[in-house]
Design a protein around this motif. Structure first.
Motif, PDB file in Angstrom:
ATOM      1  N   TRP A  34       0.848  -1.201   0.000  1.00 56.53           N
ATOM      2  CA  TRP A  34       0.000   0.000   0.000  1.00 56.53           C
ATOM      3  C   TRP A  34       0.875   1.239   0.000  1.00 56.53           C
ATOM      4  N   ARG A  35       2.061   1.164   0.589  1.00 52.84           N
ATOM      5  CA  ARG A  35       2.973   2.307   0.599  1.00 52.84           C
ATOM      6  C   ARG A  35       3.416   2.654  -0.828  1.00 52.84           C
ATOM      7  N   ASP A  36       3.744   1.634  -1.608  1.00 52.79           N
ATOM      8  CA  ASP A  36       4.128   1.870  -3.011  1.00 52.79           C
ATOM      9  C   ASP A  36       2.985   2.496  -3.799  1.00 52.79           C
ATOM     10  N   THR A  37       1.764   2.069  -3.536  1.00 52.21           N
ATOM     11  CA  THR A  37       0.596   2.626  -4.217  1.00 52.21           C
ATOM     12  C   THR A  37       0.459   4.116  -3.919  1.00 52.21           C
ATOM     13  N   ILE A  38       0.631   4.500  -2.665  1.00 56.81           N
ATOM     14  CA  ILE A  38       0.553   5.918  -2.279  1.00 56.81           C
ATOM     15  C   ILE A  38       1.671   6.707  -2.949  1.00 56.81           C
ATOM     16  N   ILE A  39       2.885   6.186  -2.888  1.00 57.89           N
ATOM     17  CA  ILE A  39       4.034   6.898  -3.454  1.00 57.89           C
ATOM     18  C   ILE A  39       3.853   7.123  -4.953  1.00 57.89           C
ATOM     19  N   LYS A  40       3.442   6.098  -5.668  1.00 57.33           N
ATOM     20  CA  LYS A  40       3.279   6.204  -7.121  1.00 57.33           C
ATOM     21  C   LYS A  40       2.171   7.167  -7.519  1.00 57.33           C
ATOM     22  N   GLY A  41       1.185   7.370  -6.656  1.00 58.51           N
ATOM     23  CA  GLY A  41       0.077   8.248  -6.987  1.00 58.51           C
ATOM     24  C   GLY A  41       0.214   9.656  -6.443  1.00 58.51           C
ATOM     25  N   SER A  42       1.403  10.015  -5.980  1.00 57.37           N
ATOM     26  CA  SER A  42       1.582  11.299  -5.299  1.00 57.37           C
ATOM     27  C   SER A  42       2.109  12.392  -6.215  1.00 57.37           C
ATOM     28  N   SER A  43       2.131  13.599  -5.649  1.00 56.06           N
ATOM     29  CA  SER A  43       2.680  14.744  -6.379  1.00 56.06           C
ATOM     30  C   SER A  43       4.205  14.738  -6.289  1.00 56.06           C
ATOM     31  N   LYS A  44       4.828  15.534  -7.143  1.00 55.25           N
ATOM     32  CA  LYS A  44       6.281  15.559  -7.209  1.00 55.25           C
ATOM     33  C   LYS A  44       6.944  16.231  -6.015  1.00 55.25           C
ATOM     34  N   ASN A  45       6.222  17.072  -5.289  1.00 54.04           N
ATOM     35  CA  ASN A  45       6.835  17.790  -4.177  1.00 54.04           C
ATOM     36  C   ASN A  45       6.664  17.090  -2.835  1.00 54.04           C
ATOM     37  N   THR A  46       6.240  15.847  -2.864  1.00 48.77           N
ATOM     38  CA  THR A  46       6.072  15.096  -1.625  1.00 48.77           C
ATOM     39  C   THR A  46       7.297  14.233  -1.368  1.00 48.77           C
ATOM     40  N   ILE A  47       7.805  14.334  -0.157  1.00 52.96           N
ATOM     41  CA  ILE A  47       8.915  13.495   0.297  1.00 52.96           C
ATOM     42  C   ILE A  47       8.328  12.487   1.276  1.00 52.96           C
TER      43      ILE A  47
END
Length: 143
Positions: A34-47
């Motif tokens: 689920w972490r990978d799913t969130i990361i892949k669907g995020s904006s570019k300015n999110t760390i």
């Protein structure tokens, strides 16, 4: 977008970045976490801070202390904490993080009704006006 794991030194924050800690149940058995799913669907300015360690159960005492300190520091740095409870998990550490950060206004809680402590989690979210979602798709607007 960048991802820092517990093996990485934590970054210094720039004004245009959002730090997001990915707290919650571990899903080692899934082909895509689920972490990978969130990361892949995020904006570019999110760390992202991802505390997942596949070697978690084999860490010696000193390594575990370092890991816990990394998590605590990353939680403090985070602008938001996505806390995802998986339906079949017990998630004792996630419940601790839930209690620690309930009043921080950082939490985005995902808790399906099937989670064994759903009534506890939902009651506390209601009491402290924290939004609770039943699946990950509902939280994509935040990242």
């Amino acid at each position: 977008m960048r991802v820092f794991t517990a093996k990485d030194k934590l970054p210094v924050k720039n004004e245009d970045e959002t730090f997001c800690f990915l707290a919650g149940s571990i899903d080692f058995k899934e082909s895509t976490s689920w972490r990978d799913t969130i990361i892949k669907g995020s904006s570019k300015n999110t760390i992202f801070f991802d505390p997942t360690r596949e070697d978690h159960d084999t860490l010696d005492n000193q390594e575990m202390v370092c890991h816990i300190h990394w998590e605590l520091e990353a939680l403090e740095l985070a602008d938001m904490i996505i806390l995802n409870f998986l339906p079949e998990a017990k998630s004792p550490i996630s419940l601790v993080e839930f209690g620690l950060y309930m009043k921080s206004n950082k939490l985005i809680v995902v808790c399906p009704k099937e989670f064994y402590q759903y009534r506890y989690v939902s009651t506390i979210c209601d009491r402290y006006n924290t939004s609770i979602y039943h699946n990950l798709q509902e939280v994509f607007k935040y990242v």
